[in-house]
Design an enzyme around this catalytic site. Structure first.
Site, PDB file in Angstrom:
ATOM      1  N   PHE A 152      36.104 -13.501 -53.879  1.00 41.55           N
ATOM      2  CA  PHE A 152      35.295 -13.174 -55.068  1.00 41.55           C
ATOM      3  C   PHE A 152      34.339 -12.008 -54.833  1.00 41.55           C
ATOM      4  CE2 PHE A 152      36.524 -17.651 -55.308  1.00 41.55           C
ATOM      5  CZ  PHE A 152      37.134 -17.678 -56.557  1.00 41.55           C
ATOM      6  N   LEU A 250      27.016  -8.730 -69.127  1.00 40.73           N
ATOM      7  CA  LEU A 250      26.741  -8.501 -70.541  1.00 40.73           C
ATOM      8  C   LEU A 250      26.131  -7.108 -70.720  1.00 40.73           C
ATOM      9  CD1 LEU A 250      25.326 -11.824 -72.081  1.00 40.73           C
ATOM     10  CD2 LEU A 250      27.581 -10.814 -72.377  1.00 40.73           C
ATOM     11  N   CYS A 260      40.776  -4.464 -59.955  1.00 42.51           N
ATOM     12  CA  CYS A 260      40.957  -5.908 -60.155  1.00 42.51           C
ATOM     13  C   CYS A 260      41.054  -6.339 -61.616  1.00 42.51           C
ATOM     14  CB  CYS A 260      39.831  -6.674 -59.467  1.00 42.51           C
ATOM     15  SG  CYS A 260      39.965  -6.596 -57.673  1.00 42.51           S
ATOM     16  N   LYS A 320      32.704   1.951 -60.472  1.00 47.04           N
ATOM     17  CA  LYS A 320      31.353   1.382 -60.535  1.00 47.04           C
ATOM     18  C   LYS A 320      30.529   2.059 -59.450  1.00 47.04           C
ATOM     19  CE  LYS A 320      30.897  -2.807 -58.751  1.00 47.04           C
ATOM     20  NZ  LYS A 320      31.123  -4.195 -58.301  1.00 47.04           N
TER      21      LYS A 320
END
Ligand code: NAD
Length: 431
Positions: A152, A250, A260, A320
């Site tokens: 994760f 959010l 991913c 990112k």
């Protein structure tokens, strides 16, 4: 514990380094000769904050080493993790050839009981196939167990995520394998969730699809905000402070990208359809995501009218911040949209430019050495990836060197009031 990890990329290398850091002996295996040569000579082929220090520290203490030889890894470890790519095929389903290849290679050199752990993100029921493959190719009928242990970590904070996980998911149908897996993870002092193999496999796809859904949800809201005059940042705060919902994922913007989310959502859609339990909600998640970028590019075209031969600056290319990974980056897709319109695009990214060039992702893109060089004479600036370093750029100077001071902020990175005060014509997302 003696551990080997097959596949030394973003997941395998970071996992290997962190396992070594808590005291295990780790062998990282990869079939990319250049990667292994680089690692053996102390060079880290990817950028991940803190990774270099962890790798160097553990190589010096002889707890971490690198090899191309899978037999070396299998012979000298109790547990073998598989962390190879699981890329998408054209119909969205997962290409499992790398997994099969590694399962086969392991089986051919397996001479004693081992736990084989699937850490790659795979469709439910892959564990069964891996076990079948090992059984089929192993000539001496060695006993083994296959475990699912999805990963994760987030690129950009992979070391921190691995060292402090929210939870560890171990999918195992064998007590013997489970006991060994618990020893691997004991030093991390994190909650361990034990499941059967199939549930663990499903957890990973379900988790990533849910996070993608959250992003698409707030992006859909951002469209309603734009048309109604509300501010999506305030709405996100209002929703996100509800503990049942949570603020993370959010943030309205250009949509999700990277190696991913797009592939895992597509894979989950494909698997659910194959299983006869279609999941059309995820189709909508994908549609909103693509729409978000399309609307952004339309906004640029609406404002600048003709893009041909216009000089446009782009800040950020990675999918990112805090990573050098440009795979399936939305920033790269926006650049290509602009190049297709004939714009002259000048881009700067703190870490991703070498990869964009090496992978040939943006033909005709001009890569420059600083944010200010990118904006010189530009008719618009696009903020595509929210690197913190862009907060340090002098905004007055930026406005001064631009031909027309127009900013399209794809990540709601800047404060609209400040931008207007400096003299920019500013466009954010959903505000
Ligand atoms: P990656 O491309 O960075 O690394 C994979 C590595 O496997 C490469 O170095 C490649 O050379 C090596 N490899 C391929 N075939 C091999 C073989 N037969 N033998 C030895 N090495 C081999 O990929 P990644 O980003 O680390 O992803 C690996 C898996 O983990 C994927 O299933 C991905 O979905 C999953 N995952 C990725 C992330 C992430 O943030 N990158 C997070 C969680 C899970």
């Amino acid at each position: 514990m003696d551990i080997s990890i097959v596949g030394s990329g973003y997941v395998g290398l970071v996992t290997g380094a962190c396992f070594a850091d808590v005291g295990h002996h780790v062998i990282c295996v990869d079939n990319d000769q250049r990667k292994i040569a680089a690692l053996q000579s102390g060079r880290i082929p990817i950028y991940e904050p803190g990774l270099q220090e962890v790798v160097h520290r553990n190589v010096s203490s002889h707890r971490l080493r690198f090899t191309r030889d899978i037999k070396d890894g299998v012979d000298n470890s109790q547990i073998i993790f598989i962390a190879v790519p699981t890329p998408p095929q054209s119909d969205g389903s997962v290409d499992l050839t790398y997994i099969e290849q590694v399962a086969r290679e392991i089986s051919e050199v397996l001479t004693d009981y081992r736990v084989i752990v699937d850490k790659s993100t795979v469709p439910v029921k892959t564990g069964e196939k891996v076990a079948d493959t090992i059984r089929r190719y192993n000539k001496i009928r060695v006993s083994f167990d296959v475990v699912s242990n999805p990963e994760f970590l987030r690129e950009g904070s992979a070391v921190a995520d691995l060292m402090n996980p929210d939870r560890i998911v171990i999918g195992s149908n064998s007590d013997r394998a489970l006991a060994l897996m618990k020893k691997v993870y004991e030093p991390f002092m994190a909650p361990i969730l034990v499941t059967d193999v199939k549930s663990a496999e499903l957890i990973k796809h379900a988790a990533n699809s849910f996070l993608a859904l959250k992003i698409s949800y707030i992006n859909a809201i951002s469209t309603i905000c734009e048309t109604s005059g509300a501010d999506v940042e305030q709405v996100a705060e209002g929703i996100g402070t509800d503990k049942r919902i949570g603020r993370s994922f959010l943030s309205a913007g250009l949509g999700y990208g990277g190696s991913c989310f797009p592939k895992d959502v597509a894979a989950f859609l494909a698997i659910s359809a194959q299983l006869g339990a279609p999941f059309p909600l995820l189709k909508e998640v994908e549609r909103i995501n693509t729409n978000q970028r399309t609307r952004f590019v339309h906004k640029i075209k609406d404002t600048l009218w003709i893009l041909k031969n216009k000089r446009i600056a782009v800040w950020g290319l990675t999918f990112k911040p805090d990573t050098d990974d440009v795979r399936c980056s939305v920033a790269v897709e926006v650049v290509n949209d602009l190049l297709r319109e004939g714009a002259m695009v000048y881009a700067y990214d703190p870490r991703g430019m070498d990869n964009v060039e090496e992978l040939g992702l943006c033909k005709g893109l001009n890569l420059v050495k600083s944010p200010l060089e990118a904006v010189r004479e530009a008719e618009a600036l696009i903020l595509a990836t929210e690197w913190k370093e862009f907060h340090r750029v002098d905004l007055e100077e930026t406005r001064r060197v631009m031909q027309t001071p127009i900013v399209f902020d794809g990540r709601n990175f800047f404060d609209p009031q400040t931008m207007k005060a400096v003299g920019f014509q500013y466009y954010g997302i959903g505000r």
